[in-house]
Design a protein around this motif. Structure first.
Motif, mmCIF file in Angstrom:
data_model
loop_
_atom_site.group_PDB
_atom_site.id
_atom_site.type_symbol
_atom_site.label_atom_id
_atom_site.label_comp_id
_atom_site.label_asym_id
_atom_site.label_seq_id
_atom_site.Cartn_x
_atom_site.Cartn_y
_atom_site.Cartn_z
ATOM 1 N N GLU A 29 43.212 85.303 20.026
ATOM 2 C CA GLU A 29 43.607 84.114 20.778
ATOM 3 C C GLU A 29 43.404 82.873 19.930
ATOM 4 O O GLU A 29 42.677 82.892 18.939
ATOM 5 N N ASP A 30 43.991 81.828 20.366
ATOM 6 C CA ASP A 30 43.857 80.569 19.642
ATOM 7 C C ASP A 30 42.474 79.982 19.888
ATOM 8 O O ASP A 30 42.018 79.903 21.027
ATOM 9 N N PHE A 31 41.810 79.632 18.809
ATOM 10 C CA PHE A 31 40.413 79.200 18.901
ATOM 11 C C PHE A 31 40.250 78.048 19.894
ATOM 12 O O PHE A 31 39.434 78.084 20.804
ATOM 13 N N ASN A 32 41.076 77.032 19.695
ATOM 14 C CA ASN A 32 40.938 75.850 20.542
ATOM 15 C C ASN A 32 41.287 76.135 21.998
ATOM 16 O O ASN A 32 40.754 75.524 22.917
ATOM 17 N N GLU A 33 42.173 77.090 22.169
ATOM 18 C CA GLU A 33 42.561 77.457 23.521
ATOM 19 C C GLU A 33 41.370 78.110 24.265
ATOM 20 O O GLU A 33 41.083 77.809 25.414
ATOM 21 N N VAL A 34 40.670 78.959 23.520
ATOM 22 C CA VAL A 34 39.542 79.661 24.142
ATOM 23 C C VAL A 34 38.439 78.684 24.540
ATOM 24 O O VAL A 34 37.851 78.794 25.623
ATOM 25 N N ILE A 35 38.180 77.740 23.658
ATOM 26 C CA ILE A 35 37.038 76.856 23.941
ATOM 27 C C ILE A 35 37.422 75.621 24.770
ATOM 28 O O ILE A 35 36.614 74.715 24.956
ATOM 29 N N LYS A 36 38.660 75.631 25.237
ATOM 30 C CA LYS A 36 39.098 74.523 26.076
ATOM 31 C C LYS A 36 38.200 74.436 27.325
ATOM 32 O O LYS A 36 37.761 75.457 27.844
#
Ligand code: ZN
Length: 977
Positions: free
Chosen positions: A119-126
């Motif tokens: 998954e996209d890193f920034n997406e996960v930590i949103k």
């Protein structure tokens, strides 16, 4: 018919099994718990060292949970080391790609093959909150998600994980503050998975040794979890995982220990904090008794039967995890010496085939460095700081502080000033006691009365102690204020199987066997198994018996003094004892093991001379289990408990902590040897847990002085006075008859304990941990002088076998009523309510008799005749003769024309004939010489029986029947071996 004469009423039961097995039923079953009886063979196994069974840990693999068997690694060589999990079979290991050598850099597999699947890193930590430290955490509280970011350079590096039970249920070992599991682990990337691998530290070799490869193949690290990687940061290349895959899955193995599945759906994160060197996370697990897929399930009972929770079908536990960096300091491990008692971190060194000894053993100790290395005494750069939990009642804080600081005297001997400090945890503290950065003294509440232990966290590579905590159970303090319960508790099983006296007493004094689980009992026993390990290492049992000892002491003060003690005196007594307990536990957290010779420094008379006890000390070591020192009636009472650590403690700290001008552990050896060589000084002698299963009257728990026989005789006399006053004095404030029953039992328990110490003289010998050297004259074994053995036999005759040994007043016996309260936590005994005096006395007498005439004891005596001069030995004929004369006095030395034999005496006489008959008929194993002697003694006795006459029918019948029995035995056809 089974008579339920002896209910085990010890609510704080020595046997965990009792509480567990019977809490949900009435007390009827309580007496029937089974126990392994320790064999009397010379190689008595040490129960706490027996391997724990396969327990199961949930392994998350390919998103599916599956069972995988693990072994809780435990052996005595590693006593003090934290438990480690080993995978039971390593054939199905998923990590084929793991590096051959632990320290190798991550190999090519650490690069993700296809980024697209992640998954996209920034997406996960949103929508998460970021916390930076050792690892970076991203938390989304609403969704109960925590993501952990691991830097690429952190892969394959050692970290320490510790799990502590933050909140418990106060029962059956599930206590807050209990250490659950520690391991050294590393993260390993395998394709799109991140493995959580537990390091095998038991086998090592030197760097560059080609054997490292074989080592890696032969002894496996254990992959505990294989976790899906969520994302990899495009620039930093760091790895992101969902922490619930790791920490909400019961990494601590709690569910398997309890035998219940903890559903991850019902678990969530509590506090989570990140610091530069550690991450502290709490997971809250909801347990329900719904189902379990244990294949060896025998128990249809779905509830746990805990009595302290409102509904035991469900409860919540909080597990505190610390993930921390191993300290990066210049700590130098220190080699151990078997003459000085430290907990040990050991491994097998495979790098040198010429060594005689494959093991390298380090002591466990703190990293202390002098601020000024050249000063003879210097403060440490970093002192050991203990924080007193803010839940500790104000009135006990000073005793606790004093107990901790007692050790500074010992550290001065090692060149350190103020090595230990105490601080008070503020009421508004933001940290939790389980935080690995803090050493704490915690206050906990339990209902089954364990009260103090001192676990510590150790770097398994070096033995460096990283963190320690001491748990004090508030129920112990409650017990101090009222009398506690202790009664000799024979049960059906013990009577049928002829439990050996040693096993019986160790159950009570050390609860070593008592915690051992029983195969056909419930799954909750698994947890008891885990506990038995903790009990061995962390003094769970100390607390239980300590409460009894304490109760005996306070009762003694009340009854032996001319007037009741003032409240100031009572307060002082509590203060002294709590201080001692804390000092003992702190000693463990400094790395020290038990020294059961700690109480042998002074003569019985010196114990009450405060000039001596306040200057030299009352004991040579507070690492002994120390009973209250009670003076005989004709002496002035001295100190009840030691005020300072003793010479052995000073010396042990000197060995462990003195700084030497040496840069490797081996180079320290000459310095260390110089210290250890002093071990032949009487006040430095050392005997620990595994040494006390021998017949050594100088090494036992709760005994006192360098002349145990004399000290014990004083206590036996004291007990008689106490019983008398219990009967004659008006009841103490608010005491009921059931209180009186408990007090009677407390004294009886102490009485029997002192009898037990006396039995250790007969055929006894002392074992010393000495090394051969030119100036060393002492040999490892030294027999108890024959005169002492004879004195011990005379003492047993007077206080256990003689007609007037148990001259209880009928009035007193009729006052001993049981408690009748029935509600949760209090089960009234049912069935026989009055005091079963005959059975109890006969049981005690039989235990002693069986033990004196056991095959083990008789073999020892025979061997000692061989190892010592004849005139220095107690021979088998002398033993038989003394016992026969003592037990059959009425017949062998009749006074007057007719004789009368009392009921208590008829009991032990029958038992005596029975025991000898079994020898003759080869029903018990004894040396052949002993069997022949038994035959001879029975023949002699039967001749004497022909010559005596009795008037009363009891005695007449008894004499006739005995004569008839002996005749049958002597005429019985000889049975072959
Ligand atoms: Zn201890």
């Amino acid at each position: 018919m089974k008579r339920l004469t002896f209910y085990v009423v010890a609510l704080h039961s020595l046997f965990l099994g009792i509480v567990i097995a019977n809490a949900k039923t009435l007390a009827v079953e309580v007496g029937n718990q089974k126990r392994e009886t320790a064999s009397v063979s010379p190689s008595v196994s040490i129960p706490m060292s027996s391997p724990l069974p396969l327990s199961k840990v949930w392994v998350i693999n390919n998103q599916k949970s599956q069972h995988q068997s693990f072994i809780w690694v435990q052996d005595t060589k590693k006593t003090g080391q934290q438990p480690f999990l080993l995978i039971a079979k390593d054939s199905e290991k998923p990590d084929k790609d793991k590096p051959e050598k632990p320290d190798e850099k991550p190999d090519s597999t650490s690069k993700p093959s296809k980024k697209d699947d992640l998954e996209d890193f920034n997406e996960v930590i949103k929508d998460t909150q970021k916390q930076q430290g050792l690892f970076t955490l991203y938390r989304n509280k609403d969704e109960n998600k925590i993501y952990l970011e691991i830097k690429p350079e952190q892969l394959n590096k050692n970290f320490l994980a510790t799990a502590t039970l933050e909140s418990g249920i106060g029962e059956a070992g599930i206590y807050s503050g209990m250490p659950l599991q520690d391991f050294l682990f590393y993260f390993q990337q395998v394709d799109k998975k991140l493995n959580f691998v537990v390091r095998n530290v038991n086998f090592r070799t030197r760097e560059g040794d080609p054997q490292a490869r074989s080592l890696a193949r032969s002894f496996s690290d254990s992959v505990l979890y294989s976790i899906e990687i969520k994302s990899i940061h495009p620039q930093r290349k760091s790895i992101l995982i969902d922490l619930s895959d790791l920490l909400l899955t019961d990494l601590a193995g709690l569910t398997s220990s309890l035998g219940l599945p903890g559903s991850a759906d019902e678990s969530y994160f509590g506090n989570a904090k990140v610091f530069p060197q550690n991450v502290e996370i709490e997971s809250v697990m909801n347990f329900s008794g719904s189902s379990s897929d244990d294949e060896d399930e025998e128990d249809s009972d779905q509830t746990l039967g805990f009595i302290s929770v409102p509904d035991s079908r469900g409860f919540t536990l909080r597990v505190h995890y610390s993930l921390s960096q191993l300290p990066n300091n210049n700590y130098q491990p220190r080699l151990a010496d078997d003459r000085i008692g430290y907990f040990i971190t050991a491994y097998q060194d495979l790098s040198n085939d010429e060594r005689k000894e494959p093991f390298v053993r380090y002591i466990n100790r703190w990293h202390l460095e002098k601020q000024d290395p050249n000063a003879p005494i210097s403060p440490p750069k970093k002192p050991i700081v203990f924080w007193i939990d803010n839940a500790v009642p104000l009135e006990y804080r000073s005793a606790i502080t004093e107990g901790v600081l007692m050790w500074n005297k010992a550290f001065e001997a090692a060149g350190f000033k103020d090595a230990i400090q105490v601080k008070q945890m503020p009421d508004n503290a933001k940290w939790e006691p389980a935080d690995i950065r803090y050493n704490t003294i915690r206050w906990i509440n339990t209902i089954d009365g364990y009260f103090a232990m001192g676990p510590s966290r150790v770097n398994p590579l070096t033995g460096e102690i990283l963190n320690a905590s001491i748990l004090v159970d508030a129920s112990f303090i409650r017990a101090l204020k009222s009398e506690y319960r202790q009664i000799i508790q024979p049960n059906e099983n013990e009577r049928q199987t002829r439990t050996s006296l040693t096993a019986f007493m160790h159950n009570r004094l050390l609860c070593a066997n008592g915690l051992e689980a029983n195969k056909n009992q419930t799954k909750r026993k698994l947890f008891a198994k885990h506990l038995s390990k903790l009990a061995g290492e962390y003094d769970l049992c100390y607390g239980m018996e300590a409460a009894n000892q304490f109760a005996f002491g306070s009762l003694a003060i009340r009854l032996l003094q001319p007037a009741p003690p003032s409240s100031e005196q009572v307060k002082n007594y509590i203060h002294q004892y709590l201080r001692l307990i804390i000092a003992h536990e702190v000693g463990h957290t400094l790395g020290l093991r038990h020294n059961f010779r700690g109480s042998t420094m002074l003569t019985p008379e010196q114990l009450n001379n405060t000039d001596i006890t306040r200057n030299r000390g009352l004991v040579s070591s507070v690492m002994d289990y120390i009973p209250p020192n009670i003076a005989p009636q004709d002496q002035k009472q001295g100190d009840y408990f030691p005020q300072m650590v003793g010479p052995y403690d000073d010396w042990a700290i000197q060995y462990g902590y003195t700084q030497f001008p040496a840069t490797t552990p081996v180079a320290e050896k000459p310095f260390l040897n110089k210290i250890a060589e002093k071990s032949d000084q009487p006040e430095l002698t050392y005997a620990t847990d595994e040494d006390m299963y021998d017949l050594d009257p100088t090494a036992d728990a709760w005994d006192n002085s360098n002349n145990v026989l004399l000290y014990s005789r004083w206590q036996l006399e004291n007990a008689r006075i106490m019983w008398d006053r219990l009967n004659k004095r008006p009841p103490m404030d608010g005491d009921s008859y059931s209180d009186m029953r408990e007090q009677f039992g407390t004294v009886l328990g102490n009485y029997f304990q002192n009898i037990y110490y006396a039995t250790k003289y007969i055929g006894g010998q002392s074992f010393y941990r000495v090394h051969p050297s030119e100036k060393q004259q002492k040999l490892p074994f030294k027999a108890v002088p024959v005169e002492k053995q004879r004195q011990a036999l005379a003492l047993l005759q007077k206080y256990i076998f003689a007609e007037d040994a148990f001259n209880f007043s009928p009035d007193l016996l009729n006052k001993l009523a049981p408690s009748r309260w029935r509600h949760w936590g209090s089960s009234p005994r049912i069935g026989r309510l009055d005091y079963p005096i005959h059975d109890l006395v006969l049981f005690m007498q039989s235990l002693v008799l069986w033990d004196l005439l056991s095959g083990d004891r008789l073999s020892r005596l025979k061997d000692m005749e061989f190892k010592n001069k004849a005139e220095n030995s107690l021979t088998l004929p002398e033993l038989f003769d003394t016992l026969q004369n003592g037990i059959w006095t009425e017949v062998l030395k009749p006074e007057g024309k007719t004789i009368t034999i009392s009921s208590l005496r008829r009991g032990i006489q029958r038992q005596y004939v029975e025991t000898l008959s079994e020898m003759v008929l080869r029903k018990q194993y004894v040396p052949e010489d002993a069997r022949t002697l038994a035959w001879y003694k029975l023949k002699q006795l039967s001749e004497k029986l022909d010559n005596v006459r009795a008037e009363d029918e009891y005695t007449k019948a008894h004499l006739l029947e005995t004569r008839d029995r002996i005749k049958k035995v002597l005429d019985a056809p000889l049975q072959g071996n």
